[in-house]
Design a protein around this motif. Structure first.
Motif, PDB file in Angstrom:
ATOM      1  N   ILE A 138       2.682   6.477  -7.034  1.00  0.00           N
ATOM      2  CA  ILE A 138       1.731   7.390  -7.678  1.00  0.00           C
ATOM      3  C   ILE A 138       2.061   8.840  -7.341  1.00  0.00           C
ATOM      4  O   ILE A 138       2.085   9.702  -8.230  1.00  0.00           O
ATOM      5  CB  ILE A 138       0.285   7.033  -7.285  1.00  0.00           C
ATOM      6  N   LEU A 139       2.329   9.110  -6.077  1.00  0.00           N
ATOM      7  CA  LEU A 139       2.636  10.478  -5.648  1.00  0.00           C
ATOM      8  C   LEU A 139       3.864  11.026  -6.373  1.00  0.00           C
ATOM      9  O   LEU A 139       3.834  12.136  -6.926  1.00  0.00           O
ATOM     10  CB  LEU A 139       2.876  10.523  -4.133  1.00  0.00           C
ATOM     11  N   SER A 179       1.175   3.946  -3.146  1.00  0.00           N
ATOM     12  CA  SER A 179       0.865   5.369  -2.912  1.00  0.00           C
ATOM     13  C   SER A 179       2.095   6.244  -3.142  1.00  0.00           C
ATOM     14  O   SER A 179       1.983   7.340  -3.702  1.00  0.00           O
ATOM     15  CB  SER A 179       0.296   5.576  -1.505  1.00  0.00           C
ATOM     16  N   THR A 180       3.267   5.765  -2.755  1.00  0.00           N
ATOM     17  CA  THR A 180       4.505   6.520  -2.993  1.00  0.00           C
ATOM     18  C   THR A 180       4.785   6.613  -4.493  1.00  0.00           C
ATOM     19  O   THR A 180       5.118   7.686  -5.007  1.00  0.00           O
ATOM     20  CB  THR A 180       5.698   5.847  -2.274  1.00  0.00           C
ATOM     21  N   LYS A 229       0.844  -1.199   0.000  1.00  0.00           N
ATOM     22  CA  LYS A 229       0.000   0.000   0.000  1.00  0.00           C
ATOM     23  C   LYS A 229       0.881   1.252   0.000  1.00  0.00           C
ATOM     24  O   LYS A 229       0.635   2.200  -0.755  1.00  0.00           O
ATOM     25  CB  LYS A 229      -0.924  -0.023   1.217  1.00  0.00           C
TER      26      LYS A 229
END
Length: 195
Positions: free
Chosen positions: A11-12, A8-9, A4
């Motif tokens: 995509i960011l 998220s990292t 997770k």
């Protein structure tokens, strides 16, 4: 590895890097050099910068952003002048363009330097450092941020390699000089507004 956090990292960092000055610099370098030379140089620079960001965590946020902007801006102006000073002779440009289509270490080194310098104190480097400081998961943060930067690099190189098929080398030099100058002036002007 926390998937997770990895996703998220990734995509960011990818979203933050897409409109970034280093992406535009990569596009411009791909119009002039062998794409593998650019890819290796840029990816190596991003790997080193990601390692620095993860290693120092939130400490990077304490570097004086004002001075990083000024130095980066001056370097981009130097790149603009160098792009303008390239040979304007059409025949020499075409010969140089053919020469640059072959993998060369000069292309790797120059790509590495441009991105390595431009990335200091950049949004993605600071974001990587902040994520590491918050989650204390160095391997996950390092892999996710580095892979995101490499994916954006691949996209930028694809765009740059296609652009050189439609534009003459002399025009690309002027475009590169203009783009580097704009980024340089932007970074220098931001020096006056950064606290």
């Amino acid at each position: 590895m926390d998937m997770k956090l990895f996703i998220s990292t990734f995509i960011l960092i990818a979203v933050a890097e897409l409109p970034d000055k280093t992406s535009f610099a990569t596009i411009l370098m791909a119009t002039k050099n062998n794409i593998w030379s650019v890819f290796i140089g840029v990816c190596a620079a991003f790997l080193v910068q990601s390692i620095v960001a993860v290693t120092f965590g939130s400490a990077l946020t304490y570097f004086p952003e004002k001075w990083i902007h000024l130095v980066s801006g001056i370097l981009f102006l130097v790149f603009a002048v160098l792009a303008l000073r390239r040979k304007e002779d059409e025949e020499a440009q075409e010969e140089e363009s053919k020469e640059n289509q072959v993998f060369n270490w000069r292309g790797v080194w120059s790509s590495f330097l441009v991105i390595f310098i431009a990335e200091w104190g950049d949004l993605t480097q600071l974001a990587t450092a902040s994520l590491q400081a918050r989650y204390n998961s160095p391997l996950t943060i390092l892999l996710a941020s580095t892979l995101a930067l490499w994916c954006v690099t691949g996209l930028a190189i694809f765009v740059g390699s296609r652009a050189k098929q439609f534009f003459k080398p002399a025009l690309l030099n002027r475009i590169a000089a203009g783009a580097f100058a704009l980024v340089g002036f932007y970074l220098i002007s931001s020096w006056f507004f950064v606290a």
